[in-house]
Write a protein that holds these residues in place. Structure first.
Motif, PDB file in Angstrom:
ATOM      1  N   PRO A   1       0.822  -1.192   0.000  1.00 49.83           N
ATOM      2  CA  PRO A   1       0.000   0.000   0.000  1.00 49.83           C
ATOM      3  C   PRO A   1       0.865   1.254   0.000  1.00 49.83           C
ATOM      4  N   ILE A   2       0.416   2.295  -0.686  1.00 50.18           N
ATOM      5  CA  ILE A   2       1.218   3.474  -0.931  1.00 50.18           C
ATOM      6  C   ILE A   2       1.688   4.133   0.355  1.00 50.18           C
ATOM      7  N   HIS A   3       0.893   3.975   1.452  1.00 47.38           N
ATOM      8  CA  HIS A   3       1.246   4.624   2.711  1.00 47.38           C
ATOM      9  C   HIS A   3       2.223   3.810   3.535  1.00 47.38           C
ATOM     10  N   MET A   4       2.545   2.582   3.093  1.00 45.38           N
ATOM     11  CA  MET A   4       3.309   1.665   3.923  1.00 45.38           C
ATOM     12  C   MET A   4       4.744   1.556   3.429  1.00 45.38           C
ATOM     13  N   ALA A   5       5.706   1.860   4.298  1.00 52.10           N
ATOM     14  CA  ALA A   5       7.106   1.657   3.955  1.00 52.10           C
ATOM     15  C   ALA A   5       7.403   0.162   3.955  1.00 52.10           C
ATOM     16  N   VAL A   6       8.190  -0.299   2.976  1.00 51.37           N
ATOM     17  CA  VAL A   6       8.555  -1.706   2.903  1.00 51.37           C
ATOM     18  C   VAL A   6       9.665  -1.987   3.912  1.00 51.37           C
ATOM     19  N   ARG A   7       9.426  -2.938   4.796  1.00 53.52           N
ATOM     20  CA  ARG A   7      10.437  -3.317   5.790  1.00 53.52           C
ATOM     21  C   ARG A   7      11.367  -4.346   5.166  1.00 53.52           C
ATOM     22  N   LYS A   8      12.619  -4.006   5.029  1.00 54.05           N
ATOM     23  CA  LYS A   8      13.550  -4.800   4.245  1.00 54.05           C
ATOM     24  C   LYS A   8      13.953  -6.093   4.956  1.00 54.05           C
TER      25      LYS A   8
END
Length: 296
Positions: free
Chosen positions: A20-27
């Motif tokens: 989702p656009i609001h969610m940062a991807v946790r690497k």
């Protein structure tokens, strides 16, 4: 460590369905397929990913044939909790917790929690020639609990809380708490998703450790497709977002990072050399009693 199966990852390695656009991807910062030792796949050890995943310091996936008899024999632990999640098959167990110990049977879906504390011995073997499939996880106990009397809990499959697609093995999730008396600040889930289903986990405050292992199907997560792998996420309290490719099962853990260095014996992990010495003395005393009884 088998460097052929353990890969440190600096960034996502392939395109993924967009979060989702609001969610940062946790690497993902590390991934492994484990090291196979006959029926046991050692996924995590204290000398490798366990350093990144503390308090989760050891993880085996086992597929035990039904004709092996005793699995490991009566053996000791101190300073940790061991958690066995049985996916299929049945086993009988015994331990030295309480005044006279405990014994019984675990069936598919059951959970065994063993808080070794100041010392415990336990054993298990398959029932009636049936094979066993499942996981054993070790959790490093906090300093306040590593020298307390050993205790154990056994949950039948129907005693494990279900929250949506997730079975709550220990900790708290979705407004529910597991009956397991685990230390605060850690959660362990067994999740089943149908093909195409989306699942998002928002860690509780302070839970900066997170990892998962896929044992059936495949997941799209952090720009990577995972199948039969264990991954560790970067330290953060950010959410983790996954999508199932086919019917998929995985285990998942999150926790507040364990603050102590690991002081390790053959079966024990403690927060200091003095605590390790005390724990190993405790399991030696129990061992003498078991030998006198002819049990080992």
């Amino acid at each position: 460590m088998n460097t052929a199966t353990l890969e440190r990852v600096a960034s996502p390695s392939s395109p993924a369905q967009a979060a989702p656009i609001h969610m940062a991807v946790r690497k993902i910062v590390a991934r492994t397929c484990g090291r196979q030792h006959r029926p046991i796949n050692r996924l995590v050890s204290p000398s490798d990913l366990g350093q990144l995943m503390k308090p989760f310091v050891f993880l085996d996936r086992f597929e035990i044939p039904g004709n092996v008899g005793k699995l490991f024999g009566m053996h000791p632990h101190s300073g940790i909790a061991t958690i066995t999640l049985l996916l299929s098959g049945s086993s009988v167990y015994e331990d030295t917790t309480g005044e006279s110990g405990k014994s019984g049977q675990l069936d598919a879906g059951s959970v065994e929690w063993m808080s070794a504390g100041s010392g415990v011995w336990h054993d298990a073997k398959p029932v009636d020639g049936a094979g066993l499939v499942g996981y054993q996880l070790w959790v490093a106990l906090p300093a306040a609990l590593e020298a307390t009397p050993a205790s154990s809990q056994y949950l039948a499959a129907d005693q494990v809380p279900q929250v949506g697609p997730a079975r709550l093995i220990f900790g708290s999730y979705g407004g529910q708490a597991s009956p397991i008396a685990s230390p605060p600040g850690m959660t362990y889930l067994h999740v089943r998703l149908k093909a195409g289903e989306h699942w998002c986990y928002q860690p509780p405050a302070g839970h900066d450790v997170a990892w998962l292992n896929v044992h059936a199907g495949a997941l799209q997560v952090a720009g990577t497709e995972l199948s039969e792998e264990t991954v560790v996420f970067e330290p953060s309290e950010a959410a983790i977002d996954v999508v199932a490719h086919g019917d998929t099962e995985f285990i998942f853990g999150s926790a507040i990072q364990h603050p102590h260095a690991m002081h390790m014996g053959s079966y024990s992990i403690h927060t200091s050399a003095a605590a390790l010495q005390q724990g190993e003395a405790g399991i030696a005393r129990i061992g003498m009693q078991l030998r006198a009884q002819g049990r080992i």
